[in-house]
Design an enzyme around this catalytic site. Structure first.
Site, PDB file in Angstrom:
ATOM      1  N   ASN A 209       1.009  -1.225   0.049  1.00  0.00           N
ATOM      2  CA  ASN A 209       0.020  -0.248   0.151  1.00  0.00           C
ATOM      3  C   ASN A 209       0.867   1.297   0.058  1.00  0.00           C
ATOM      4  OD1 ASN A 209       0.684   0.773   2.797  1.00  0.00           O
ATOM      5  ND2 ASN A 209      -0.205  -1.218   3.353  1.00  0.00           N
ATOM      6  N   ASP A 278      -4.100  -6.207   4.694  1.00  0.00           N
ATOM      7  CA  ASP A 278      -5.248  -6.940   5.534  1.00  0.00           C
ATOM      8  C   ASP A 278      -4.798  -8.197   4.826  1.00  0.00           C
ATOM      9  OD1 ASP A 278      -6.114  -4.860   6.942  1.00  0.00           O
ATOM     10  OD2 ASP A 278      -7.181  -3.786   5.133  1.00  0.00           O
ATOM     11  N   LYS A 288       9.044 -16.797 -10.544  1.00  0.00           N
ATOM     12  CA  LYS A 288       8.131 -15.936 -11.213  1.00  0.00           C
ATOM     13  C   LYS A 288       7.121 -16.390 -11.918  1.00  0.00           C
ATOM     14  CE  LYS A 288       8.414 -12.078 -14.403  1.00  0.00           C
ATOM     15  NZ  LYS A 288       9.141 -11.476 -15.363  1.00  0.00           N
ATOM     16  N   ASP A 304      -4.531  -9.795  12.846  1.00  0.00           N
ATOM     17  CA  ASP A 304      -4.482  -8.661  13.378  1.00  0.00           C
ATOM     18  C   ASP A 304      -3.482  -8.318  14.471  1.00  0.00           C
ATOM     19  OD1 ASP A 304      -4.960  -6.041  14.662  1.00  0.00           O
ATOM     20  OD2 ASP A 304      -6.979  -5.917  13.580  1.00  0.00           O
ATOM     21  N   PHE A 321      -3.952   3.221  14.849  1.00  0.00           N
ATOM     22  CA  PHE A 321      -4.440   4.198  13.909  1.00  0.00           C
ATOM     23  C   PHE A 321      -5.544   3.753  12.925  1.00  0.00           C
ATOM     24  CE2 PHE A 321      -1.280   7.565  13.133  1.00  0.00           C
ATOM     25  CZ  PHE A 321      -0.452   7.227  14.441  1.00  0.00           C
ATOM     26  N   LYS A 339     -11.298  -2.865  19.199  1.00  0.00           N
ATOM     27  CA  LYS A 339     -10.023  -3.176  19.420  1.00  0.00           C
ATOM     28  C   LYS A 339      -9.481  -3.222  20.703  1.00  0.00           C
ATOM     29  CE  LYS A 339      -8.556  -3.115  14.491  1.00  0.00           C
ATOM     30  NZ  LYS A 339      -7.258  -3.150  13.603  1.00  0.00           N
TER      31      LYS A 339
HETATM   32  O1  C5P Z   1      -8.883  -2.292  11.226  1.00  0.00           O
HETATM   33  P1  C5P Z   1      -7.644  -1.544  10.692  1.00  0.00           P
HETATM   34  O2  C5P Z   1      -6.690  -2.061   9.699  1.00  0.00           O
HETATM   35  O3  C5P Z   1      -8.296  -0.177  10.192  1.00  0.00           O
HETATM   36  O4  C5P Z   1      -7.044  -0.809  12.009  1.00  0.00           O
HETATM   37  C1  C5P Z   1      -5.929  -0.110  11.720  1.00  0.00           C
HETATM   38  C2  C5P Z   1      -5.050  -0.293  13.005  1.00  0.00           C
HETATM   39  O5  C5P Z   1      -4.715  -1.454  13.378  1.00  0.00           O
HETATM   40  C3  C5P Z   1      -3.613   0.474  12.771  1.00  0.00           C
HETATM   41  O6  C5P Z   1      -3.012   0.877  13.942  1.00  0.00           O
HETATM   42  C4  C5P Z   1      -2.710  -0.995  12.228  1.00  0.00           C
HETATM   43  O7  C5P Z   1      -1.555  -0.531  12.568  1.00  0.00           O
HETATM   44  C5  C5P Z   1      -3.240  -2.110  13.123  1.00  0.00           C
HETATM   45  N1  C5P Z   1      -3.381  -3.162  12.252  1.00  0.00           N
HETATM   46  C6  C5P Z   1      -2.379  -4.358  12.741  1.00  0.00           C
HETATM   47  N2  C5P Z   1      -2.320  -5.420  12.209  1.00  0.00           N
HETATM   48  C7  C5P Z   1      -3.440  -5.735  11.028  1.00  0.00           C
HETATM   49  C8  C5P Z   1      -4.053  -4.607  10.720  1.00  0.00           C
HETATM   50  C9  C5P Z   1      -4.176  -3.454  11.445  1.00  0.00           C
HETATM   51  O8  C5P Z   1      -1.906  -4.073  13.796  1.00  0.00           O
HETATM   52  N3  C5P Z   1      -3.180  -6.863  10.474  1.00  0.00           N
END
Ligand code: C5P
Length: 400
Positions: A209, A278, A288, A304, A321, A339
């Site tokens: 991203n 995500d 490749k 997460d 964030f 969260k």
């Molecule tokens: O749910 P979302 O991705 O919007 O949440 C964002 C927050 O969760 C950010 O602080 C990001 O660093 C954290 N995050 C994480 N692990 C993930 C996805 C998001 O720690 N797999």
């Protein structure tokens, strides 16, 4: 001493000590600062703009508010640009104008328009310094929160001896750096995740991203300045780690998770600034993948990291964030609860002038029972404001 990533607006006013501003500009830059010089009419009589331009590496702005200066950078944006406005030397006349709140030249106008820290290094004859009017002005300025560096005492250019000498450039640079060292998180251990993650498709391609890591790195810098022991777990970014930060480079979300959880013990605060992908590719190819008419990738959810941290038996103070393109506040508040975070920092992404990959940002910080918006500004300044808020909330939780 470091002034890494700091933007200093160096005001040079009419005093014989103006010749030392050249060395000061050089020292500030050596310490890592960007320096923009603004000279008053008096300043330009003691040292040429060309000298200061060469040493600061930027065109110098002069005394008037003219169309050219305004076109290059308006005085309001110039005042906003600066992390510190430093007037060195500050003449008796300039200090009097500052105390009166005048806006009769560019530098005085900038000082009026600036809402960040302002420091002055007075330089004048000892009699002028001792004069009741100057002392009254200084008292007023100090009361208003202006930082006063010096003056020193000793031989003066006029042949007299006494207080009124401008401090040496080295001392001014050191005192400027000390202004940023708040000590708010003295001795605390802070772990920060920053940047994007890369999820491999095959040996050469990946999904990622637009996160640049700038916000997370600025937070790491601000945390160090606040006295914290900082570990920075960084995805692939083109940034240098701030001094005194322990940096761990990772690539994928899985690697980031391992690095974060493996180092969580003993941490007081976790700030999840990373834009963790995500999804990851379910079965990345070892070689490749050959071009084909249509390629279907199966993606699976990444774990997460933030949730894993707040689910620990003794979680640290946790800051998440939320990057959103709409309904920023509502989504962020839901995420704060969902969260189990102590604080969430929301920002709107998808706009060219802020957020991802930009130098500026605008943040809305939310916690249980409160919120504060941090208006559009450079990420360095926002990071310091955010660290101040985190230190406050962390302190409140500690004593609760
Ligand atoms: O749910 P979302 O991705 O919007 O949440 C964002 C927050 O969760 C950010 O602080 C990001 O660093 C954290 N995050 C994480 N692990 C993930 C996805 C998001 O720690 N797999």
């Amino acid at each position: 001493m470091t002034l890494a990533n700091k933007r200093i607006l160096l005001g040079v006013t009419g005093s014989i000590a103006a010749y030392k501003s050249a060395e000061l500009a050089r020292r500030l830059r050596e310490a890592g600062a960007e320096v923009q010089v603004v000279m008053t009419r008096g300043g330009a009589e003691f040292i040429t703009p060309l000298t200061l331009q060469a040493l600061s590496g930027r065109p110098v702005f002069l005394h008037h508010l003219d169309a050219e200066t305004e076109a290059a950078m308006g005085h309001i944006s110039l005042a906003r640009w600066a992390d510190l406005v430093l007037i060195a030397p500050a003449s008796a006349d300039f200090l009097a104008r500052l105390a009166q709140g005048r806006a009769d030249d560019l530098l005085a106008t900038l000082c009026l328009a600036c809402d960040g820290p302002l420091a002055v290094a007075p330089a004048m004859n000892r009699q002028m310094w001792a004069q009741a009017s100057t002392q009254d002005n200084m008292r007023l300025l100090r009361e208003r929160g202006v930082h006063v560096f010096g003056p020193g005492s000793g031989d003066q250019a006029c042949g007299e001896n006494g207080p009124g000498r401008m401090l040496e450039p080295r001392e001014i640079a050191e005192q400027s750096a000390a202004l940023f060292d708040s000590g708010l998180l003295q001795g605390r251990r802070v772990l920060i995740s920053a940047g994007p993650t890369r999820e491999d498709i095959d040996a050469v391609r990946y999904i990622s991203n637009r996160s640049s890591g700038k916000m997370g790195f600025a937070i790491a810098q601000a945390a160090v300045e606040a006295g914290a022991r900082v570990t920075l777990v960084a995805g692939p970014v083109a940034l240098q780690a701030p001094e005194r930060v322990r940096r761990i480079d990772v690539r994928s979300a899985a690697e980031m998770r391992e690095a974060v959880l493996g180092r969580m013990e003993g941490q007081d605060i976790f700030i999840a600034a990373a834009a963790v992908a995500d999804y990851r590719v379910a079965r990345p190819a070892a070689g490749k993948v050959k071009k084909q008419a249509r390629l279907i990738l199966e993606l699976e959810r990444n774990p997460d990291i933030l949730r894993a941290v707040t689910a620990l038996p003794v979680p640290p103070f946790t800051v998440g964030f939320a990057a959103e393109t709409e309904n920023v506040a509502a989504y962020a508040r839901a995420k704060l609860r969902d969260k189990a975070l102590d604080m969430i920092v929301a920002n709107e992404v998808g706009r060219h002038d802020r957020g991802f990959d930009s130098d500026d940002n605008e943040l809305l910080v939310l916690w249980k029972g409160g919120e504060k918006s941090l208006p559009l500004g450079p990420k360095g300044r926002l990071a310091r404001e955010l660290i101040t808020l985190i230190a406050e909330r962390y302190g409140a939780k500690d004593t609760a």
